[in-house]
Design an enzyme around this catalytic site. Sequence first.
Site, PDB file in Angstrom:
ATOM      1  N   GLY A 264       0.827  -1.227   0.000  1.00  0.00           N
ATOM      2  CA  GLY A 264       0.000   0.000   0.000  1.00  0.00           C
ATOM      3  C   GLY A 264       0.845   1.253   0.000  1.00  0.00           C
ATOM      4  O   GLY A 264       1.567   1.539  -0.954  1.00  0.00           O
TER       5      GLY A 264
ATOM      6  N   LYS B 173       2.076 -10.632  -3.913  1.00  0.00           N
ATOM      7  CA  LYS B 173       3.002  -9.586  -3.458  1.00  0.00           C
ATOM      8  C   LYS B 173       4.394 -10.156  -3.136  1.00  0.00           C
ATOM      9  O   LYS B 173       5.402  -9.552  -3.489  1.00  0.00           O
ATOM     10  CB  LYS B 173       2.406  -8.875  -2.242  1.00  0.00           C
ATOM     11  CG  LYS B 173       1.192  -8.016  -2.626  1.00  0.00           C
ATOM     12  CD  LYS B 173       0.408  -7.565  -1.412  1.00  0.00           C
ATOM     13  CE  LYS B 173      -0.722  -6.625  -1.761  1.00  0.00           C
ATOM     14  NZ  LYS B 173      -1.653  -6.411  -0.637  1.00  0.00           N
TER      15      LYS B 173
HETATM   16  N1  HSE Z   1      -6.693  -6.147  -0.484  1.00  0.00           N
HETATM   17  C1  HSE Z   1      -5.363  -5.661  -0.354  1.00  0.00           C
HETATM   18  C2  HSE Z   1      -4.960  -5.756   1.123  1.00  0.00           C
HETATM   19  C3  HSE Z   1      -5.289  -4.241  -0.834  1.00  0.00           C
HETATM   20  O1  HSE Z   1      -5.858  -5.893   1.961  1.00  0.00           O
HETATM   21  O2  HSE Z   1      -3.786  -5.724   1.441  1.00  0.00           O
HETATM   22  C4  HSE Z   1      -3.903  -3.664  -0.905  1.00  0.00           C
HETATM   23  O3  HSE Z   1      -3.095  -4.362  -1.829  1.00  0.00           O
END
Ligand code: HSE
Length: 417
Positions: free
Chosen positions: A130, A201
Amino acid sequence: MMKKIAILGCGTVGSGVAEVFYKNRTSIEQKAGCQLDIKYIYVRRPHPELPWQDKLCTDFDTIANDPEVHIVVEVMGGIEPAYRFVKTCLQNKKSIATANKELIACKGAELLAIAKQNHVNILFEASVGGGIPIIRPLHQCLGANEIDDIQGILNGTTNFILTKMIRNGMSFQQALDKASELGYAEADPSADVDGIDACRKICILASLAYGKHIYPEYVHCEGITHLTPQDVEYAKDWGGVIKLIAKATRCPQTRKISIEVAPMLVADESQLSTVDDVFNGILVTGDATGDVLFYGKGAGKLPTASSVISDVIDCAKSADTIDTLYWEDCTAQESASIIENWELLPVQSYLRLQLADRCQLEKIREIFSLPVLLARKNQPENEIAFVTPYFSPEQLNGILENLKKEGISLLGKIRLL
Ligand code: HSE
C-alpha cells in the site's frame, strides 16, 4: 513542459489518486520537475456521480492514441482488460504507474521487457505494501546487498481481520465486512483471505530481489479461513500471535529460493508481532545491512494513492527506462529448479489434537520429544496443544496420518515463523 496523465479506473484507488494529485499538485510538480495535469479518467460506463466529469472518458483508444498523454495510471485491477491496455500504452511510448499486483505478479517480466524496448517505464510501488515504500528501496537503496530473506505481513485485510477477531471479539465475517467497507478488501475478498493477494506480493518482491520471475502458481499458499479463536488462545499461551506471513529466503549454499504464504505463529519478541490492523510490516535482511523493517498502512485509498503518485513523479522525471527495476522471465522448468520444495523443508509447528483417550498422551510425548503442553480457558480434557520439534511438512503429515488411525484427530496446525 506540461505532461498529461490518464487514469484507468476510478474506484477506491483511482479516485484517491485524483484527490491526492489535486490536493498536493504544487509540491508534486516541483518534485517531478515539470507541470502535470490529469487529462483523462477512463471508466467503463458513465458515472454522473463522480467529480472530474470533464475528464471522464469511456473510450480507451482515445487515451492510447493521444500523444499528449505521457503517463498512464492503471488502477483497474485484474488481468483483463488491464493487461491489454497497459501493453498498448507501453507500445505507444507511455509510461505506466500501476497498483495492480495481479498484473505484475503474472505478467511482470513481459511488461518490463516491453517497457525497456520502448524506452519508457512500468512502475508498481503501490502493488506491494500500500503506502509503504518497498519496491523502490529494494531495487535502489538496498541495491548493494544480496537479499538473504524477506518476511512480511503483506495483506492489510487479513491482518485487520485477525486483529479485530483477537482484540474486539469480532466474528470473521463481521471483520471482513468492515474491511470491505473501509476499502481494504479486494473486489473478491477470497483473494485476501485465501492468501492469494499476499502470494502475488511476495512473488513481486522475490522476483525483484532474485532477478527471476517467480510465478504465484509455483508458490505454496494457505489462507486464514481455518483459524479458530482456540488457536489464538493457545498462541497467546505459547507467547505469540498468529499472522498471515509471506516469506522468501535464498539458501546460501544451493541459491534456491524457499517461498511460501501461510498463517504462522510469530513470537512476541518479533517486530512483526506488533504489526496490527490494516498495517503491513516487511522485514528485509540484506547481507550488508542486516535487518531493515518497513512499516505502514498496507491498504486503503490515500496510502495506495501516495505510492501511485510517487511512481507518476518518477515516470515524469525519467528520460528512459530505469534499468535497476527489472527481472527476467522464468520457464516452468526453471521455476522448479530455483524454488525449493516446501514440503521437504523442516519447520516447527503448533499442533492442536483431540485424543481418543488421555493415556494416548504418553505416545504423543514420545513422538514429539516431550513437548510442553499449552493451555487455554475451558480446555476440554482430551484436547492438547503443543509445539513440535523440526519436521518437514511431508514427515509431519505422515505422523498425523498414523495418529489418525489410532483415533487422534488434528484440530489445528500452524507453523512457526
Ligand atoms: N486487499 C489488499 C490488502 C489491498 O488488503 O492488502 C492492498 O493491496
